[in-house]
Design a protein around this motif. Structure first.
Motif, PDB file in Angstrom:
ATOM      1  N   TYR A   1     -35.923 -61.673  50.035  1.00 12.58           N
ATOM      2  CA  TYR A   1     -34.902 -60.737  50.422  1.00 12.58           C
ATOM      3  C   TYR A   1     -34.503 -60.886  51.838  1.00 12.58           C
ATOM      4  N   ARG A   2     -35.465 -61.013  52.507  1.00 15.54           N
ATOM      5  CA  ARG A   2     -35.394 -61.232  54.229  1.00 15.54           C
ATOM      6  C   ARG A   2     -34.759 -62.483  54.475  1.00 15.54           C
ATOM      7  N   ALA A   3     -35.144 -63.736  53.607  1.00 19.48           N
ATOM      8  CA  ALA A   3     -34.401 -64.827  53.902  1.00 19.48           C
ATOM      9  C   ALA A   3     -33.042 -64.927  53.345  1.00 19.48           C
ATOM     10  N   HIS A   4     -32.721 -64.069  52.532  1.00 14.28           N
ATOM     11  CA  HIS A   4     -31.364 -64.181  52.067  1.00 14.28           C
ATOM     12  C   HIS A   4     -30.323 -62.933  52.675  1.00 14.28           C
ATOM     13  N   SER A   5     -30.993 -62.217  53.580  1.00 13.33           N
ATOM     14  CA  SER A   5     -30.223 -61.056  53.986  1.00 13.33           C
ATOM     15  C   SER A   5     -28.858 -61.276  54.676  1.00 13.33           C
ATOM     16  N   LEU A   6     -27.764 -60.952  54.267  1.00 10.72           N
ATOM     17  CA  LEU A   6     -26.452 -60.985  55.093  1.00 10.72           C
ATOM     18  C   LEU A   6     -26.291 -60.640  56.335  1.00 10.72           C
ATOM     19  N   LEU A   7     -27.056 -59.235  56.575  1.00  9.16           N
ATOM     20  CA  LEU A   7     -26.579 -58.796  57.712  1.00  9.16           C
ATOM     21  C   LEU A   7     -27.629 -58.787  58.968  1.00  9.16           C
ATOM     22  N   THR A   8     -28.778 -59.526  58.634  1.00 14.55           N
ATOM     23  CA  THR A   8     -29.820 -59.709  59.701  1.00 14.55           C
ATOM     24  C   THR A   8     -29.126 -60.510  60.887  1.00 14.55           C
ATOM     25  N   GLY A   9     -29.176 -60.069  62.223  1.00 15.77           N
ATOM     26  CA  GLY A   9     -28.549 -60.732  63.390  1.00 15.77           C
ATOM     27  C   GLY A   9     -26.876 -60.087  63.638  1.00 15.77           C
ATOM     28  N   CYS A  10     -26.488 -59.459  62.573  1.00 16.35           N
ATOM     29  CA  CYS A  10     -25.167 -59.116  62.767  1.00 16.35           C
ATOM     30  C   CYS A  10     -25.014 -57.617  63.517  1.00 16.35           C
ATOM     31  N   ARG A  11     -23.932 -57.621  64.223  1.00 21.36           N
ATOM     32  CA  ARG A  11     -23.547 -56.067  64.658  1.00 21.36           C
ATOM     33  C   ARG A  11     -22.853 -55.442  63.482  1.00 21.36           C
ATOM     34  N   VAL A  12     -23.288 -54.036  63.082  1.00 19.18           N
ATOM     35  CA  VAL A  12     -22.936 -53.462  62.165  1.00 19.18           C
ATOM     36  C   VAL A  12     -22.424 -51.852  62.460  1.00 19.18           C
ATOM     37  N   SER A  13     -21.399 -51.567  61.546  1.00 24.02           N
ATOM     38  CA  SER A  13     -20.996 -50.223  61.553  1.00 24.02           C
ATOM     39  C   SER A  13     -21.734 -49.530  60.380  1.00 24.02           C
ATOM     40  N   CYS A  14     -22.393 -48.411  60.879  1.00 21.55           N
ATOM     41  CA  CYS A  14     -23.125 -47.713  59.814  1.00 21.55           C
ATOM     42  C   CYS A  14     -22.577 -46.286  59.854  1.00 21.55           C
ATOM     43  N   THR A  15     -22.826 -45.690  58.306  1.00 20.96           N
ATOM     44  CA  THR A  15     -22.484 -44.373  58.088  1.00 20.96           C
ATOM     45  C   THR A  15     -23.766 -43.816  57.325  1.00 20.96           C
ATOM     46  N   ARG A  16     -24.149 -42.577  57.861  1.00 19.07           N
ATOM     47  CA  ARG A  16     -25.291 -42.052  57.182  1.00 19.07           C
ATOM     48  C   ARG A  16     -24.584 -40.467  57.180  1.00 19.07           C
ATOM     49  N   GLY A  17     -24.504 -40.083  55.859  1.00 16.93           N
ATOM     50  CA  GLY A  17     -23.761 -38.738  55.843  1.00 16.93           C
ATOM     51  C   GLY A  17     -22.498 -38.428  56.611  1.00 16.93           C
ATOM     52  N   ASP A  18     -22.637 -37.590  57.707  1.00 16.54           N
ATOM     53  CA  ASP A  18     -21.004 -37.369  58.503  1.00 16.54           C
ATOM     54  C   ASP A  18     -21.563 -38.079  59.674  1.00 16.54           C
ATOM     55  N   GLU A  19     -22.611 -38.835  59.799  1.00 16.57           N
ATOM     56  CA  GLU A  19     -22.767 -39.560  61.212  1.00 16.57           C
ATOM     57  C   GLU A  19     -22.406 -40.929  60.948  1.00 16.57           C
ATOM     58  N   GLN A  20     -21.679 -41.399  62.029  1.00 13.55           N
ATOM     59  CA  GLN A  20     -21.123 -42.946  62.149  1.00 13.55           C
ATOM     60  C   GLN A  20     -21.742 -43.514  63.663  1.00 13.55           C
ATOM     61  N   PHE A  21     -22.182 -44.600  63.269  1.00 18.92           N
ATOM     62  CA  PHE A  21     -22.859 -45.361  64.596  1.00 18.92           C
ATOM     63  C   PHE A  21     -22.516 -46.959  64.537  1.00 18.92           C
ATOM     64  N   CYS A  22     -22.722 -47.692  65.667  1.00 21.31           N
ATOM     65  CA  CYS A  22     -22.738 -49.113  65.638  1.00 21.31           C
ATOM     66  C   CYS A  22     -24.283 -49.481  65.999  1.00 21.31           C
ATOM     67  N   ALA A  23     -24.812 -50.720  65.615  1.00 23.78           N
ATOM     68  CA  ALA A  23     -26.020 -51.142  65.906  1.00 23.78           C
ATOM     69  C   ALA A  23     -25.999 -52.664  65.547  1.00 23.78           C
ATOM     70  N   VAL A  24     -27.370 -53.234  65.878  1.00 25.36           N
ATOM     71  CA  VAL A  24     -27.588 -54.864  65.560  1.00 25.36           C
ATOM     72  C   VAL A  24     -28.686 -54.660  64.507  1.00 25.36           C
ATOM     73  N   THR A  25     -28.479 -55.427  63.341  1.00 30.56           N
ATOM     74  CA  THR A  25     -29.275 -55.282  62.294  1.00 30.56           C
ATOM     75  C   THR A  25     -30.571 -56.414  62.846  1.00 30.56           C
ATOM     76  N   GLU A  26     -31.561 -55.846  62.986  1.00 32.50           N
ATOM     77  CA  GLU A  26     -32.748 -56.926  63.305  1.00 32.50           C
ATOM     78  C   GLU A  26     -33.692 -57.452  62.248  1.00 32.50           C
ATOM     79  N   ASP A  27     -33.836 -56.686  61.099  1.00 33.60           N
ATOM     80  CA  ASP A  27     -34.493 -57.128  60.040  1.00 33.60           C
ATOM     81  C   ASP A  27     -34.673 -55.968  58.933  1.00 33.60           C
ATOM     82  N   VAL A  28     -35.266 -56.343  57.795  1.00 29.59           N
ATOM     83  CA  VAL A  28     -35.583 -55.359  56.672  1.00 29.59           C
ATOM     84  C   VAL A  28     -37.028 -54.957  56.829  1.00 29.59           C
ATOM     85  N   ASP A  29     -37.396 -53.911  56.637  1.00 29.32           N
ATOM     86  CA  ASP A  29     -38.967 -53.503  56.815  1.00 29.32           C
ATOM     87  C   ASP A  29     -39.498 -53.772  55.429  1.00 29.32           C
ATOM     88  N   ASP A  30     -40.817 -53.554  55.340  1.00 30.67           N
ATOM     89  CA  ASP A  30     -41.440 -53.495  53.864  1.00 30.67           C
ATOM     90  C   ASP A  30     -41.200 -52.479  52.978  1.00 30.67           C
TER      91      ASP A  30
END
Length: 281
Positions: A226-255
């Motif tokens: 999953y990690r080796a074929h992750s599309l978002l790793t290293g990308c700047r992303v727009s995130c939405t969680r509930g009513d919250e919106q923010f930007c970040a950089v995806t570093e990895d996927v945890d266990d």
């Protein structure tokens, strides 16, 4: 046509213990399996794994109630259902396992390598190829008082779809190009063969019998893929969680298959639900 699809599913699946249903049309394969799970008069409910495929869906669904475009004979619309004693909170891990099973099945049969967009999509050549929707039904406990959950893993793959609805949230892709379809004189791969291969790999993952991922759904091999074929790793992303919106950089996927994000102030955050999409800037 349904008889041919069933034959190809059973040949690819290679298991006699999986009940196979093939329909010309359903509102939703997940909804069909959910009704079966809740029907106490249905002898299948809560027992053997099942595979339900429909040539078309009139009410295909994605996450958060979004519709999934499901035209006849141009896509794969599939639900794999099985019973587990695992907690409902493992649905995210099951979805990740389904993404791995689908990506490896596609690669094995076509040589094409989809990438996984957290948490439930596969992408190919920059477009969304596949969506996955995992739902769970709580079943009555066993006579011994053990809890049971029926997991419903819905998988939709665009095979040869050309026309997509306007206003899609992401560009769409199909597994086969018009040139490949023309060269083959039709669909280059049997939909039943692909369905059986995906189901075989997913069930092997959840049953810890996969030769490719011998430690199963909870092991490091599946997570590493999953990690080796992750599309978002290293990308700047727009995130939405509930009513919250923010930007970040995806570093990895945890266990636990949560996104590890580096926030704009340098802090780190884990995203365990919501949406994340790559930004162009």
């Amino acid at each position: 046509m349904t008889a041919i699809i069933r034959r190809d599913i059973e040949a690819s699946l290679g298991r006699a213990d999986v009940t196979v249903h093939v329909f010309d049309e359903l509102p939703s394969t997940n909804d069909y399996e959910k009704a079966c799970a809740l029907d106490e008069s249905d002898a299948r409910a809560g027992l053997a794994p099942t595979l339900c495929l429909s040539r078309a869906q009139t009410g295909g669904r994605g996450r958060m109630g979004r519709s999934f475009h499901s035209p006849a004979d141009s896509g794969l619309y599939l639900t794999v259902a099985y019973t587990t004693s695992a907690p409902l909170g493992d649905a995210v891990r099951v979805t990740a396992g389904a993404a791995v099973a689908t990506a490896t099945a596609i690669h094995a049969l076509t040589g094409k390598q989809p990438r996984i967009k957290w948490v439930n999509d596969l992408y190919l050549d920059g477009g969304k190829l596949c969506g996955i929707l995992t739902e769970a039904v709580t079943l009555p406990p066993t006579a011994e008082g053990l809890s049971r959950t029926r997991m419903l893993v819905g998988i939709g793959v665009n095979l040869t779809t050309r026309a997509f609805p306007e206003g899609l949230r992401a560009p769409a892709a199909s597994l086969f190009t018009p040139a490949e379809e023309a060269a083959a004189g039709g669909l280059p791969l049997s939909v039943g063969t692909l369905a059986g291969e995906i189901a075989r790999r997913l069930l092997a993952l959840v049953e810890n019998t996969s030769p490719e991922f011998p430690d199963g759904l909870f092991g490091n091999a599946c997570l590493s893929y999953y990690r080796a074929h992750s599309l978002l790793t290293g990308c700047r992303v727009s995130c939405t969680r509930g009513d919250e919106q923010f930007c970040a950089v995806t570093e990895d996927v945890d266990d636990a298959y949560r996104l590890i994000l580096r926030m704009e102030d340098g802090s780190r955050r884990l995203l365990d639900s919501g949406e994340a999409s790559a930004r162009a800037d």
